[in-house]
Scaffold this motif. Structure first.
Motif, PDB file in Angstrom:
ATOM      1  N   GLU A 130       0.479   9.974  -3.813  1.00  0.00           N
ATOM      2  CA  GLU A 130      -0.736  10.159  -3.029  1.00  0.00           C
ATOM      3  C   GLU A 130      -0.397  10.291  -1.552  1.00  0.00           C
ATOM      4  O   GLU A 130       0.670   9.872  -1.096  1.00  0.00           O
ATOM      5  N   VAL A 131      -1.315  10.875  -0.776  1.00  0.00           N
ATOM      6  CA  VAL A 131      -1.106  11.090   0.662  1.00  0.00           C
ATOM      7  C   VAL A 131      -0.698   9.772   1.319  1.00  0.00           C
ATOM      8  O   VAL A 131      -1.290   8.728   1.043  1.00  0.00           O
ATOM      9  N   PRO A 132       0.394   9.803   2.141  1.00  0.00           N
ATOM     10  CA  PRO A 132       1.037  10.950   2.785  1.00  0.00           C
ATOM     11  C   PRO A 132       2.201  11.561   2.005  1.00  0.00           C
ATOM     12  O   PRO A 132       2.962  12.343   2.573  1.00  0.00           O
ATOM     13  N   PHE A 133       2.372  11.205   0.745  1.00  0.00           N
ATOM     14  CA  PHE A 133       3.480  11.739  -0.039  1.00  0.00           C
ATOM     15  C   PHE A 133       3.004  12.940  -0.855  1.00  0.00           C
ATOM     16  O   PHE A 133       1.915  12.935  -1.426  1.00  0.00           O
ATOM     17  N   GLU A 134       3.855  13.977  -0.906  1.00  0.00           N
ATOM     18  CA  GLU A 134       3.480  15.197  -1.593  1.00  0.00           C
ATOM     19  C   GLU A 134       3.676  15.075  -3.098  1.00  0.00           C
ATOM     20  O   GLU A 134       2.949  15.693  -3.883  1.00  0.00           O
ATOM     21  N   GLU A 186       5.145   7.026  13.962  1.00  0.00           N
ATOM     22  CA  GLU A 186       4.795   7.914  12.859  1.00  0.00           C
ATOM     23  C   GLU A 186       5.734   7.617  11.690  1.00  0.00           C
ATOM     24  O   GLU A 186       6.946   7.537  11.863  1.00  0.00           O
ATOM     25  N   GLY A 187       5.173   7.432  10.512  1.00  0.00           N
ATOM     26  CA  GLY A 187       5.991   7.074   9.354  1.00  0.00           C
ATOM     27  C   GLY A 187       6.032   5.591   9.078  1.00  0.00           C
ATOM     28  O   GLY A 187       6.630   5.165   8.091  1.00  0.00           O
ATOM     29  N   SER A 188       5.405   4.787   9.922  1.00  0.00           N
ATOM     30  CA  SER A 188       5.399   3.334   9.697  1.00  0.00           C
ATOM     31  C   SER A 188       4.306   2.960   8.706  1.00  0.00           C
ATOM     32  O   SER A 188       3.318   3.680   8.529  1.00  0.00           O
ATOM     33  N   GLY A 189       4.484   1.791   8.062  1.00  0.00           N
ATOM     34  CA  GLY A 189       3.464   1.309   7.147  1.00  0.00           C
ATOM     35  C   GLY A 189       2.163   1.004   7.849  1.00  0.00           C
ATOM     36  O   GLY A 189       1.078   1.279   7.325  1.00  0.00           O
ATOM     37  N   THR A 190       2.243   0.435   9.057  1.00  0.00           N
ATOM     38  CA  THR A 190       1.018   0.102   9.783  1.00  0.00           C
ATOM     39  C   THR A 190       0.233   1.364  10.128  1.00  0.00           C
ATOM     40  O   THR A 190      -1.001   1.365  10.068  1.00  0.00           O
ATOM     41  N   HIS A 191       0.941   2.434  10.476  1.00  0.00           N
ATOM     42  CA  HIS A 191       0.222   3.670  10.792  1.00  0.00           C
ATOM     43  C   HIS A 191      -0.476   4.229   9.558  1.00  0.00           C
ATOM     44  O   HIS A 191      -1.628   4.667   9.620  1.00  0.00           O
ATOM     45  N   GLY A 192       0.211   4.192   8.416  1.00  0.00           N
ATOM     46  CA  GLY A 192      -0.415   4.672   7.190  1.00  0.00           C
ATOM     47  C   GLY A 192      -1.623   3.841   6.802  1.00  0.00           C
ATOM     48  O   GLY A 192      -2.657   4.379   6.367  1.00  0.00           O
ATOM     49  N   GLN A 196       0.819  -1.209   0.000  1.00  0.00           N
ATOM     50  CA  GLN A 196       0.000   0.000   0.000  1.00  0.00           C
ATOM     51  C   GLN A 196       0.856   1.264   0.000  1.00  0.00           C
ATOM     52  O   GLN A 196       0.621   2.203  -0.759  1.00  0.00           O
ATOM     53  N   ILE A 197       1.883   1.293   0.865  1.00  0.00           N
ATOM     54  CA  ILE A 197       2.728   2.488   0.977  1.00  0.00           C
ATOM     55  C   ILE A 197       3.550   2.681  -0.293  1.00  0.00           C
ATOM     56  O   ILE A 197       3.713   3.811  -0.781  1.00  0.00           O
ATOM     57  N   GLY A 198       4.071   1.601  -0.848  1.00  0.00           N
ATOM     58  CA  GLY A 198       4.810   1.707  -2.108  1.00  0.00           C
ATOM     59  C   GLY A 198       3.945   2.251  -3.225  1.00  0.00           C
ATOM     60  O   GLY A 198       4.376   3.092  -4.032  1.00  0.00           O
ATOM     61  N   HIS A 199       2.700   1.798  -3.285  1.00  0.00           N
ATOM     62  CA  HIS A 199       1.773   2.255  -4.312  1.00  0.00           C
ATOM     63  C   HIS A 199       1.461   3.742  -4.142  1.00  0.00           C
ATOM     64  O   HIS A 199       1.449   4.501  -5.119  1.00  0.00           O
ATOM     65  N   LEU A 200       1.233   4.173  -2.897  1.00  0.00           N
ATOM     66  CA  LEU A 200       0.956   5.585  -2.648  1.00  0.00           C
ATOM     67  C   LEU A 200       2.155   6.451  -3.017  1.00  0.00           C
ATOM     68  O   LEU A 200       1.997   7.538  -3.596  1.00  0.00           O
ATOM     69  N   ALA A 201       3.345   5.999  -2.676  1.00  0.00           N
ATOM     70  CA  ALA A 201       4.553   6.776  -2.979  1.00  0.00           C
ATOM     71  C   ALA A 201       4.757   6.906  -4.480  1.00  0.00           C
ATOM     72  O   ALA A 201       5.021   8.007  -4.999  1.00  0.00           O
ATOM     73  N   HIS A 220      -3.530   2.065   8.874  1.00  0.00           N
ATOM     74  CA  HIS A 220      -4.588   2.332   9.845  1.00  0.00           C
ATOM     75  C   HIS A 220      -5.317   3.631   9.504  1.00  0.00           C
ATOM     76  O   HIS A 220      -6.557   3.680   9.529  1.00  0.00           O
ATOM     77  N   ASP A 221      -4.573   4.682   9.184  1.00  0.00           N
ATOM     78  CA  ASP A 221      -5.204   5.965   8.828  1.00  0.00           C
ATOM     79  C   ASP A 221      -6.153   5.788   7.646  1.00  0.00           C
ATOM     80  O   ASP A 221      -7.276   6.307   7.645  1.00  0.00           O
ATOM     81  N   THR A 222      -5.688   5.068   6.625  1.00  0.00           N
ATOM     82  CA  THR A 222      -6.517   4.866   5.436  1.00  0.00           C
ATOM     83  C   THR A 222      -7.762   4.057   5.767  1.00  0.00           C
ATOM     84  O   THR A 222      -8.871   4.353   5.284  1.00  0.00           O
ATOM     85  N   LEU A 223      -7.610   3.018   6.597  1.00  0.00           N
ATOM     86  CA  LEU A 223      -8.756   2.198   6.986  1.00  0.00           C
ATOM     87  C   LEU A 223      -9.784   3.015   7.767  1.00  0.00           C
ATOM     88  O   LEU A 223     -10.997   2.914   7.518  1.00  0.00           O
ATOM     89  N   MET A 224      -9.311   3.810   8.720  1.00  0.00           N
ATOM     90  CA  MET A 224     -10.249   4.593   9.513  1.00  0.00           C
ATOM     91  C   MET A 224     -10.992   5.613   8.644  1.00  0.00           C
ATOM     92  O   MET A 224     -12.201   5.828   8.807  1.00  0.00           O
TER      93      MET A 224
END
Length: 318
Positions: free
Chosen positions: A104-108, A150-156, A95-100, A158-162
């Motif tokens: 997409e958020v959290p990447f500018e 903060e900055g972990s894959g699990t945190h990212g 998920q984080i690799g795809h967003l980067a 979780h934010d998306t799930l919530m």
């Protein structure tokens, strides 16, 4: 700094705090030392990577490689550090690799990362104390919890799930071991973690009773709307000591990644060394038990590095 060989690592089982496992254990003075960032205390991203300290010097020649493996704030931080040129290789999840890659958020902005190989599939799940009134994921609204640093894959994730479920939690940034201890002590209501964490089993075997909040079929189908590459996984009694239930969990693929500028020969040799000698990683990290050539190439929309593509092409996977 902690110097460790494979035997020392396998007997210790866990790096504590912001530990560092350094390479160059008497190896070739001309070896290319790779700076590899993983994740926090208790994370399986670290346990799968620490064996590279000895594996790479033992099994690479052209060019010879060594590794310095460090804990870090996790998947998001690793990709940012790759982009900044601070490290050579990082671990991340799909998920984080795809967003980067797509900016997409959290990447500018879009970050032009490259996969090296898939390294594990991790079951991720929410955990509460057994006496908690929280029964389902929907009950997480308003609770105090941690999903990692903060900055972990699990945190990212979780934010998306919530956001997807329309829930809001009071999030505390903690390492995985610290978070589980806070949950045990009653300072948190819930924890979002992953299988393969030594601290997770330590929590279970201390005599504390925990409960996994499994996804319902409807919740899981809904989750795949935002994480379409997510695999089905289960939390079973075989995975957690003193735990008797089987629950549906999200299966997250994780990868070693780098930037396209990394030398093709270095990535090829790293790929070859790992996939021809996977046993130290398989033994150190339960989530990497399937690590082998045919399994390691997994296309989820982020391109692979030319060096690893060459290896996979030689073996007829592309």
């Amino acid at each position: 700094m902690v110097l460790a060989n494979r035997r020392q690592f396998l007997t210790s089982g866990l790096a504590v705090g912001t530990g560092l496992v350094a390479g160059c254990l008497g190896g070739d003075d001309d070896a290319r030392d790779l700076s590899i960032h993983t994740a926090g205390e208790g994370a399986s991203h670290y346990t799968k990577s620490a064996p590279l300290v000895e594996l790479l010097p033992e099994h690479t020649e052209d060019p010879p490689l060594s590794a310095t493996v460090s804990t870090s704030d996790g998947s998001v931080a690793n990709i940012r550090n790759l982009d900044n040129g601070e490290i050579d290789i990082g671990t991340t999840v799909d998920q984080i690799g795809h967003l980067a890659y797509n900016g997409e958020v959290p990447f500018e902005d879009e970050i032009d990362i490259r996969c090296i190989m898939r390294s594990e599939v991790v079951a991720q799940y929410y955990v509460v104390r057994d006496d908690s009134e929280i029964e389902t994921i929907s009950d997480l609204d308003g609770v105090t919890m941690t999903s990692g640093p903060e900055g972990s894959g699990t945190h990212g994730q979780h934010d998306t799930l919530m956001d997807h479920y329309g829930l809001e939690t009071d999030d505390q940034y903690m390492g995985y071991g610290e978070g589980l201890r806070a949950l045990r002590d009653g300072d948190l209501d819930a924890f979002f973690g992953h299988h393969g964490s030594d601290t997770m089993n330590a929590f279970a075997t201390d005599g504390d009773e925990l409960r996994v909040l499994g996804w319902t079929e409807d919740e899981f189908d809904s989750m795949q709307e935002v994480f379409p590459w997510t695999a089905r996984a289960e939390v079973t009694p075989d995975m957690l000591e003193n735990y008797e239930e089987t629950e549906l969990a999200m299966g997250t693929n994780s990868f070693w990644v780098t930037m396209p500028e990394m030398d093709d020969d270095v990535v090829y040799e790293m790929t070859r060394a790992i996939l021809e000698n996977p046993e130290p990683i398989q033994e150190s990290n339960v989530n990497s038990e399937n690590l082998e050539t045919e399994w390691a190439y997994y296309d989820f929309g982020v391109p692979y590095h030319d060096g690893s593509l060459e290896y996979f092409e030689e073996h007829g996977l592309i």
